[in-house]
Design an enzyme around this catalytic site. Structure first.
Site, short mmCIF file in Angstrom:
data_model
loop_
_atom_site.label_atom_id
_atom_site.label_comp_id
_atom_site.label_asym_id
_atom_site.label_seq_id
_atom_site.Cartn_x
_atom_site.Cartn_y
_atom_site.Cartn_z
N GLU A 79 0.71 -1.16 0.12
CA GLU A 79 -0.08 0.02 -0.07
C GLU A 79 0.78 1.18 -0.03
O GLU A 79 0.44 2.39 0.32
CB GLU A 79 -0.85 -0.05 1.28
N CYS A 111 -3.39 -3.42 4.33
CA CYS A 111 -2.22 -4.50 5.14
C CYS A 111 -2.64 -5.94 4.74
O CYS A 111 -2.03 -6.77 4.98
CB CYS A 111 -2.31 -4.35 6.31
N THR A 152 3.58 4.25 15.76
CA THR A 152 3.36 3.16 15.00
C THR A 152 3.84 2.91 13.57
O THR A 152 3.28 2.34 12.56
CB THR A 152 1.64 2.80 15.05
N SER A 201 -10.14 1.96 14.30
CA SER A 201 -9.60 1.09 13.55
C SER A 201 -9.25 -0.30 14.42
O SER A 201 -9.67 -1.38 13.87
CB SER A 201 -8.35 1.45 12.99
N HIS A 233 -2.01 -9.94 12.28
CA HIS A 233 -1.63 -8.61 11.78
C HIS A 233 -1.27 -7.66 12.86
O HIS A 233 -2.16 -7.57 13.94
CB HIS A 233 -2.56 -7.86 10.86
N LYS A 242 -4.67 -7.89 22.06
CA LYS A 242 -5.84 -7.70 22.27
C LYS A 242 -6.96 -8.77 21.61
O LYS A 242 -7.99 -9.25 22.18
CB LYS A 242 -6.50 -6.16 21.94
#
Ligand code: COA
Length: 388
Positions: A79, A111, A152, A201, A233, A242
């Site tokens: 991307e 992604c 990030t 997101s 991912h 999480k």
């Protein structure tokens, strides 16, 4: 016929930034980045590396002359494309010395696309068992300086050779997927940096995981105990953690402990590199293979792929007999340890020095980049790559 990942390799540039130093410079408690986000270092991409050069550096390490003779397809997932028309894959035909009888394509869905590429390669090999497909996931994860997304960032390229009778992982025909048109992360045409609603997101990522993992369990009858490791991912490693917590919430404590232990091996390299976008899930596979001491042939790995916008997918792979014969324990850790650590001011200089869309002709200084394949600049808007 078993089809899957025969070889895997990774490249990230020779520069990095310490997240505690970035936190200090941004007046943030370092534990927010180190623990709250789960990142200790971040790859810094010099102007002399782009998705093509990084992909070439990754793939070059694993391809033998016999592989190059058999590769008849290159699927380039990114991307961070460097051209609106020409694919990154076609540059690799020349840089890697692949034969001309090859199909070269670039794929995009944030992604997620390296996962799509693996499944497309699977179908191609099912019809052409003597073929090999080179799958690339290469990206430069770039947000604005001093934005919430800044900690990030990251970048690099994963190269995978997909074949029949693969050495590493046999892809199972069990994928479940889920798509919905949402605006959680995007990069409008002409923008160098991504726009992201980070909290939203994360929620979409976790909701999609619940959808695809439930459907997977309903379809296969497998529960979480069937898995020996869970890979995710990892836009930042806390996000995968999480999802893991959701996956193991009703698990037997021994199963939950085993999967939590293996997740530390999965996220070890991402923790020191940052987001890789398309390659992130597969860097987790390499990290698991190089760092776990408990893996055995026949074990089942669960893989959750996510691409903003958004697409989610869950599937599994079985470790093949001899999966570890070409895997060196902690090999990539040595590469990460050898990187040059930049100060925050140096990182900001590197960040601001990349080639811009408006640069018609500009030569880059490639002397300080130790990689074999480098991006040397543009001449009349044509990208110049050098093999050192
Ligand atoms: N010690 C430990 N943890 C701390 C902390 C401290 N001193 N300060 C904050 N934290 C924790 C927060 O509690 C939070 O944890 P939680 O997510 O478990 O609730 C975490 O650190 C992040 O803090 P938050 O305030 O939510 O951070 P933020 O508003 O700066 O946003 C991201 C963080 C990750 C959402 C942001 O960096 C981002 O949007 N990144 C891009 C993500 C992306 O690319 N997504 C799309 C691709 S999938």
């Amino acid at each position: 016929m078993n089809i899957g990942i025969d070889k895997i390799s990774f490249f990230t540039p020779h520069l990095c930034l310490d997240m505690a130093e970035l936190a200090e410079a941004r007046n943030v408690d370092p534990n927010k980045y180190l623990i709250g986000i789960g990142q200790s270092k971040m790859a810094v991409i010099p102007p002399t590396q782009d998705v093509v050069s990084m992909a070439a550096n990754a793939a070059d390490k694993i391809l033998t002359p016999e592989d190059k003779e058999q590769i008849d397809m290159v699927l380039f997932a990114t991307e961070s494309g460097i051209d609106n028309s020409k694919s990154g894959a076609v540059y690799l035909q020349r840089l890697l010395g692949l034969k001309h009888q090859v199909r070269v394509v670039e794929l995009k869905q944030a992604c997620y696309t390296a996962t799509a590429a693996i499944h497309f390669a699977h179908g191609h090999i099912a019809m052409n068992p003597d073929s090999k497909v080179l799958v690339i996931g290469a990206d430069n994860a770039r947000y604005g300086l001093a934005t919430k997304g800044e900690p990030t960032q990251g970048g690099g390229a994963v190269a995978m050779l997909i074949s029949r009778d693969p050495q590493i992982l046999a892809i199972q025909d069990d994928a479940t997927y889920w798509a919905d048109d949402v605006m959680d992360f995007w990069r409008p045409l002409g923008f160098d940096e991504a726009l992201v609603d980070g909290k939203y997101s994360t929620n979409v990522y976790l909701e999609f995981f619940k959808h695809v993992f439930k459907e997977y369990q309903d379809n296969t009858g497998f529960d979480i105990s069937k898995f020996d490791a869970m890979l995710f991912h990892l836009p930042y490693t806390k996000e995968g953690f999480k999802a893991l917590k959701i996956a193991i919430e009703d698990a037997d404590p021994t199963v939950a402990a085993r999967l939590t232990h293996e997740f530390e091996n999965v996220r070890r390299y991402s923790n020191q590199i940052g987001n890789l976008y398309t390659g992130s899930l597969y860097l987790g596979l390499l990290s698991l293979l190089e760092n776990s001491t408990d893996l055995k042939a026949g074990m089942r790995l669960g893989l959750y792929s996510y691409g903003s916008g958004a697409q989610g997918e869950f599937y599994s792979g079985l470790l093949r007999p001899g999966f570890d014969q070409n895997i060196e324990h902690e090999a990539f850790q040595k590469v990460l340890d050898a990187r040059k650590q930049l100060s925050v001011a140096e990182y900001e200089d590197v960040y601001n020095s990349r080639i811009k869309i408006s640069d018609k002709t500009r030569k880059l200084d490639i002397s300080t980049d130790p990689a074999k394949f480098v991006f040397a600049g543009v001449e009349d808007y044509q990208r110049q790559y050098v093999v050192k």
